[in-house]
Design a protein around this motif. Structure first.
Motif, PDB file in Angstrom:
ATOM      1  N   ASP A   5       0.870  -1.339   0.194  1.00 46.78           N
ATOM      2  CA  ASP A   5       0.064  -0.027  -0.002  1.00 46.78           C
ATOM      3  C   ASP A   5       1.013   1.316   0.077  1.00 46.78           C
ATOM      4  O   ASP A   5       0.599   2.243  -0.647  1.00 46.78           O
ATOM      5  CB  ASP A   5      -1.054  -0.028   1.132  1.00 46.78           C
ATOM      6  CG  ASP A   5      -1.984  -0.977   1.342  1.00 46.78           C
ATOM      7  OD1 ASP A   5      -2.128  -1.600   0.179  1.00 46.78           O
ATOM      8  OD2 ASP A   5      -2.461  -1.335   2.392  1.00 46.78           O
ATOM      9  N   LEU A   6       1.841   1.235   0.787  1.00 46.95           N
ATOM     10  CA  LEU A   6       2.687   2.549   0.833  1.00 46.95           C
ATOM     11  C   LEU A   6       3.525   2.757  -0.394  1.00 46.95           C
ATOM     12  O   LEU A   6       3.500   4.097  -1.080  1.00 46.95           O
ATOM     13  CB  LEU A   6       3.640   2.457   2.060  1.00 46.95           C
ATOM     14  CG  LEU A   6       3.220   2.585   3.350  1.00 46.95           C
ATOM     15  CD1 LEU A   6       3.986   2.309   4.562  1.00 46.95           C
ATOM     16  CD2 LEU A   6       2.628   3.989   3.524  1.00 46.95           C
ATOM     17  N   MET A   7       3.987   1.952  -1.239  1.00 44.91           N
ATOM     18  CA  MET A   7       4.483   2.157  -2.371  1.00 44.91           C
ATOM     19  C   MET A   7       3.503   2.585  -3.519  1.00 44.91           C
ATOM     20  O   MET A   7       3.820   3.533  -4.180  1.00 44.91           O
ATOM     21  CB  MET A   7       5.090   0.581  -3.008  1.00 44.91           C
ATOM     22  CG  MET A   7       5.989   0.935  -4.433  1.00 44.91           C
ATOM     23  SD  MET A   7       7.160   2.324  -4.209  1.00 44.91           S
ATOM     24  CE  MET A   7       8.520   0.977  -4.718  1.00 44.91           C
ATOM     25  N   ALA A   8       2.219   2.088  -3.378  1.00 45.85           N
ATOM     26  CA  ALA A   8       1.211   2.441  -4.214  1.00 45.85           C
ATOM     27  C   ALA A   8       0.949   3.962  -3.863  1.00 45.85           C
ATOM     28  O   ALA A   8       0.650   4.847  -4.955  1.00 45.85           O
ATOM     29  CB  ALA A   8      -0.128   1.671  -4.323  1.00 45.85           C
ATOM     30  N   ARG A   9       0.665   4.285  -2.661  1.00 42.17           N
ATOM     31  CA  ARG A   9       0.645   5.605  -2.199  1.00 42.17           C
ATOM     32  C   ARG A   9       1.665   6.586  -2.679  1.00 42.17           C
ATOM     33  O   ARG A   9       1.236   7.587  -3.167  1.00 42.17           O
ATOM     34  CB  ARG A   9       0.331   5.444  -0.671  1.00 42.17           C
ATOM     35  CG  ARG A   9      -0.036   6.837   0.093  1.00 42.17           C
ATOM     36  CD  ARG A   9      -0.210   6.689   1.362  1.00 42.17           C
ATOM     37  NE  ARG A   9      -0.771   7.840   2.154  1.00 42.17           N
ATOM     38  CZ  ARG A   9      -1.620   7.508   3.047  1.00 42.17           C
ATOM     39  NH1 ARG A   9      -2.369   6.402   3.106  1.00 42.17           N
ATOM     40  NH2 ARG A   9      -2.467   8.738   3.486  1.00 42.17           N
ATOM     41  N   TRP A  50       0.977   2.500  -9.560  1.00 50.39           N
ATOM     42  CA  TRP A  50       1.188   0.932  -9.376  1.00 50.39           C
ATOM     43  C   TRP A  50       0.054   0.842  -8.347  1.00 50.39           C
ATOM     44  O   TRP A  50      -0.151   1.423  -7.320  1.00 50.39           O
ATOM     45  CB  TRP A  50       2.541   0.940  -8.736  1.00 50.39           C
ATOM     46  CG  TRP A  50       3.763   1.173  -9.904  1.00 50.39           C
ATOM     47  CD1 TRP A  50       3.328   1.358 -11.014  1.00 50.39           C
ATOM     48  CD2 TRP A  50       4.938   1.170  -9.644  1.00 50.39           C
ATOM     49  NE1 TRP A  50       4.592   1.518 -11.655  1.00 50.39           N
ATOM     50  CE2 TRP A  50       5.674   1.405 -10.630  1.00 50.39           C
ATOM     51  CE3 TRP A  50       5.947   1.289  -8.341  1.00 50.39           C
ATOM     52  CZ2 TRP A  50       7.108   1.738 -11.010  1.00 50.39           C
ATOM     53  CZ3 TRP A  50       7.154   1.100  -8.564  1.00 50.39           C
ATOM     54  CH2 TRP A  50       7.802   1.519  -9.875  1.00 50.39           C
ATOM     55  N   ARG A  51      -0.329  -0.652  -8.633  1.00 53.88           N
ATOM     56  CA  ARG A  51      -1.523  -1.349  -7.656  1.00 53.88           C
ATOM     57  C   ARG A  51      -1.004  -2.101  -6.558  1.00 53.88           C
ATOM     58  O   ARG A  51      -0.113  -2.921  -6.708  1.00 53.88           O
ATOM     59  CB  ARG A  51      -2.075  -2.043  -8.591  1.00 53.88           C
ATOM     60  CG  ARG A  51      -2.948  -1.441  -9.985  1.00 53.88           C
ATOM     61  CD  ARG A  51      -3.790  -2.408 -10.431  1.00 53.88           C
ATOM     62  NE  ARG A  51      -4.604  -3.214  -9.766  1.00 53.88           N
ATOM     63  CZ  ARG A  51      -5.296  -4.445 -10.065  1.00 53.88           C
ATOM     64  NH1 ARG A  51      -4.929  -5.137 -10.952  1.00 53.88           N
ATOM     65  NH2 ARG A  51      -5.980  -4.934  -8.922  1.00 53.88           N
ATOM     66  N   VAL A 103      11.781   3.859   8.549  1.00 53.04           N
ATOM     67  CA  VAL A 103      10.598   4.289   9.193  1.00 53.04           C
ATOM     68  C   VAL A 103      10.268   5.655   9.063  1.00 53.04           C
ATOM     69  O   VAL A 103       9.142   5.913   9.555  1.00 53.04           O
ATOM     70  CB  VAL A 103      10.479   3.336  10.451  1.00 53.04           C
ATOM     71  CG1 VAL A 103      10.566   1.920  10.418  1.00 53.04           C
ATOM     72  CG2 VAL A 103      11.710   3.676  11.538  1.00 53.04           C
ATOM     73  N   ASP A 104      11.169   6.575   9.308  1.00 50.78           N
ATOM     74  CA  ASP A 104      10.758   7.926   9.466  1.00 50.78           C
ATOM     75  C   ASP A 104      10.540   8.676   7.991  1.00 50.78           C
ATOM     76  O   ASP A 104      10.376   9.835   8.117  1.00 50.78           O
ATOM     77  CB  ASP A 104      12.139   8.798  10.261  1.00 50.78           C
ATOM     78  CG  ASP A 104      13.325   8.564   9.469  1.00 50.78           C
ATOM     79  OD1 ASP A 104      13.256   7.816   8.487  1.00 50.78           O
ATOM     80  OD2 ASP A 104      14.290   9.160   9.964  1.00 50.78           O
ATOM     81  N   THR A 105      10.438   7.670   7.097  1.00 48.07           N
ATOM     82  CA  THR A 105      10.292   8.425   5.927  1.00 48.07           C
ATOM     83  C   THR A 105       8.624   8.946   5.781  1.00 48.07           C
ATOM     84  O   THR A 105       7.834   8.299   6.140  1.00 48.07           O
ATOM     85  CB  THR A 105      10.441   7.180   4.534  1.00 48.07           C
ATOM     86  OG1 THR A 105      11.730   6.712   4.819  1.00 48.07           O
ATOM     87  CG2 THR A 105      10.007   7.802   3.271  1.00 48.07           C
ATOM     88  N   LEU A 106       8.547   9.969   5.237  1.00 39.63           N
ATOM     89  CA  LEU A 106       7.338  10.788   4.827  1.00 39.63           C
ATOM     90  C   LEU A 106       7.019  10.435   3.446  1.00 39.63           C
ATOM     91  O   LEU A 106       7.473  10.926   2.385  1.00 39.63           O
ATOM     92  CB  LEU A 106       7.375  12.289   5.108  1.00 39.63           C
ATOM     93  CG  LEU A 106       6.052  12.777   5.579  1.00 39.63           C
ATOM     94  CD1 LEU A 106       5.273  12.440   6.781  1.00 39.63           C
ATOM     95  CD2 LEU A 106       6.250  14.581   5.662  1.00 39.63           C
ATOM     96  N   VAL A 107       5.668   9.730   3.377  1.00 39.64           N
ATOM     97  CA  VAL A 107       5.330   9.460   2.012  1.00 39.64           C
ATOM     98  C   VAL A 107       4.133  10.329   1.464  1.00 39.64           C
ATOM     99  O   VAL A 107       3.229  10.330   2.433  1.00 39.64           O
ATOM    100  CB  VAL A 107       4.785   7.935   2.254  1.00 39.64           C
ATOM    101  CG1 VAL A 107       4.353   7.543   0.633  1.00 39.64           C
ATOM    102  CG2 VAL A 107       5.922   6.964   2.467  1.00 39.64           C
ATOM    103  N   PRO A 150       0.343  13.212   3.628  1.00 41.95           N
ATOM    104  CA  PRO A 150       1.563  12.631   3.974  1.00 41.95           C
ATOM    105  C   PRO A 150       1.339  11.687   5.039  1.00 41.95           C
ATOM    106  O   PRO A 150       0.526  11.884   5.810  1.00 41.95           O
ATOM    107  CB  PRO A 150       2.484  13.867   4.283  1.00 41.95           C
ATOM    108  CG  PRO A 150       1.814  14.764   3.518  1.00 41.95           C
ATOM    109  CD  PRO A 150       0.380  14.582   3.417  1.00 41.95           C
ATOM    110  N   VAL A 151       2.110  10.646   5.059  1.00 37.25           N
ATOM    111  CA  VAL A 151       2.066   9.530   6.181  1.00 37.25           C
ATOM    112  C   VAL A 151       3.453   8.965   6.694  1.00 37.25           C
ATOM    113  O   VAL A 151       4.353   8.951   5.615  1.00 37.25           O
ATOM    114  CB  VAL A 151       1.078   8.459   5.811  1.00 37.25           C
ATOM    115  CG1 VAL A 151       1.438   7.631   4.635  1.00 37.25           C
ATOM    116  CG2 VAL A 151       0.731   7.342   6.986  1.00 37.25           C
ATOM    117  N   ARG A 152       3.741   8.979   7.730  1.00 40.31           N
ATOM    118  CA  ARG A 152       4.905   8.562   8.202  1.00 40.31           C
ATOM    119  C   ARG A 152       4.917   6.793   8.025  1.00 40.31           C
ATOM    120  O   ARG A 152       4.022   6.158   8.453  1.00 40.31           O
ATOM    121  CB  ARG A 152       5.224   8.712   9.475  1.00 40.31           C
ATOM    122  CG  ARG A 152       6.669   8.438  10.052  1.00 40.31           C
ATOM    123  CD  ARG A 152       6.874   8.892  11.370  1.00 40.31           C
ATOM    124  NE  ARG A 152       8.215   8.364  12.202  1.00 40.31           N
ATOM    125  CZ  ARG A 152       8.109   7.214  12.753  1.00 40.31           C
ATOM    126  NH1 ARG A 152       6.995   6.608  13.021  1.00 40.31           N
ATOM    127  NH2 ARG A 152       9.422   6.883  13.180  1.00 40.31           N
TER     128      ARG A 152
END
Length: 333
Positions: free
Chosen positions: A257-261, A267-268, A297-301, A316-318
């Motif tokens: 999910d985070l890579m898709a986001r 990307w699905r 883990v501190d990456t802001l997506v 954005p989500v951590r």
């Protein structure tokens, strides 16, 4: 499925086979072509099969052999290593209930599996963060060879992961090390999943699976699986379920999910499930080796800007916050 029968099945699911040797030995044009194939796969199905990764069958089967010795122990012995979802050690049957994000997991239909779950041997030098994300692995004294075999396998898979991150970056028009620079201090979760036979689980409840329909949570999943009647299925865009293709020696790769986001849903992150233990083969037991690979883990997506990311409305989500939320939702307490 053997290589002789791979073409029709791969075409039917939209899951291509990509050979990583083309990335390792190819010129700039060959690498661009490979990155384009990966981009299309992750846009269309969210899955691909990976050949040429360089990890032979021996280290994978050594992990399985050691894991079987552990899973064969009496439940009273395994209980000494029990852990909740997100921990280190044994996840007993009935401990985990997967569900699609936003849907309520049903603890009465917990996944029909048991797992041994491990993390990365690493430290970022912050005691609090290390305790949360890089806790020491728990190794069963009854199976002393498990530690070395799992560590060797996990290290090899992380090397493949770094290469895949380069391909992903080039596929999106980014510098080859764009994702790598954001994943060097990342945790991972290594699950050894045992799917017991039906003669052990009994008849599944209606709607109960070895793993219920769900999406993965993070960046990239690298799966080495065994095929069977009660195997992996992928949900197509029309909602139908398709048997995931399998080619001997190849990894099954999908994104979370985070890579898709991060890609603005270019990307699905595709819903998938593992079917319940089958009546057709009541003795079928399968063991899967699953590496869930993450960013720091501190990456802001936040979604990459157009034209890469078509969807821009995700806040954005951590990274670490999202993983903790999902682990909590899957844990049966």
């Amino acid at each position: 499925m053997t290589r002789s029968g791979e073409t029709d099945a791969l075409r039917a699911t939209g899951v291509p086979l990509i050979d990583l040797r083309r990335w390792r030995s190819g010129d700039e044009r060959t690498r661009a072509e490979l990155a384009g194939e990966l981009d299309r796969a992750l846009c269309e199905s969210g899955f691909l099969l990976l050949d040429g990764h360089g990890i032979g069958s021996e280290p994978r089967e050594q992990v399985r052999a050691a894991a079987r010795r552990f899973f064969a122990l009496p439940a009273t012995a395994k209980a000494a290593y029990a852990t909740p979802v997100g921990g280190r050690g044994w996840l007993p049957p009935g401990q985990e209930a997967n569900a699609f994000y936003g849907e309520q997991a049903d603890p009465d239909r917990a996944d029909l599996k048991e797992s041994y779950t491990l993390g990365r041997n690493f430290s970022i030098g912050d005691p609090g963060q290390d305790a949360l994300w890089f806790a020491p692995n728990v190794w069963p004294a009854e199976v002393p060879e498990l530690a070395a075999r799992c560590d060797e396998y996990a290290d090899a898979v992380r090397r493949v992961y770094a290469e895949l991150l380069e391909v992903c970056a080039v596929a999106l028009g980014l510098a080859p090390d764009w994702f790598v620079r954001r994943a060097g201090r990342s945790p991972h979760t290594f699950n050894i999943n045992r799917y017991p036979p039906r003669r052990e689980t009994g008849t599944p409840r209606d709607g109960q699976f070895r793993i219920a329909p769900h999406t993965d949570w993070g960046m990239i999943t690298i799966l080495d699986r065994q095929v069977g009647y009660g195997g992996l299925q992928i949900q197509a865009r029309d909602g139908s379920w398709l048997d995931a293709p399998h080619v001997d020696g190849c990894f099954t790769i999908n994104i979370g999910d985070l890579m898709a986001r991060w890609t603005g849903d270019r990307w699905r992150s595709t819903r998938h499930r593992v079917l319940p233990p089958p009546a057709e083969s009541p003795g079928e037991e399968l063991i899967s080796l699953i590496m869930f690979l993450e960013a720091d883990v501190d990456t802001l997506v936040a979604p990459l800007e157009p034209p890469v990311g078509p969807r821009q409305d995700y806040p954005p989500v951590r990274w670490g916050d999202y993983l903790l939320e999902r682990a909590g939702a899957a844990n049966v307490s």
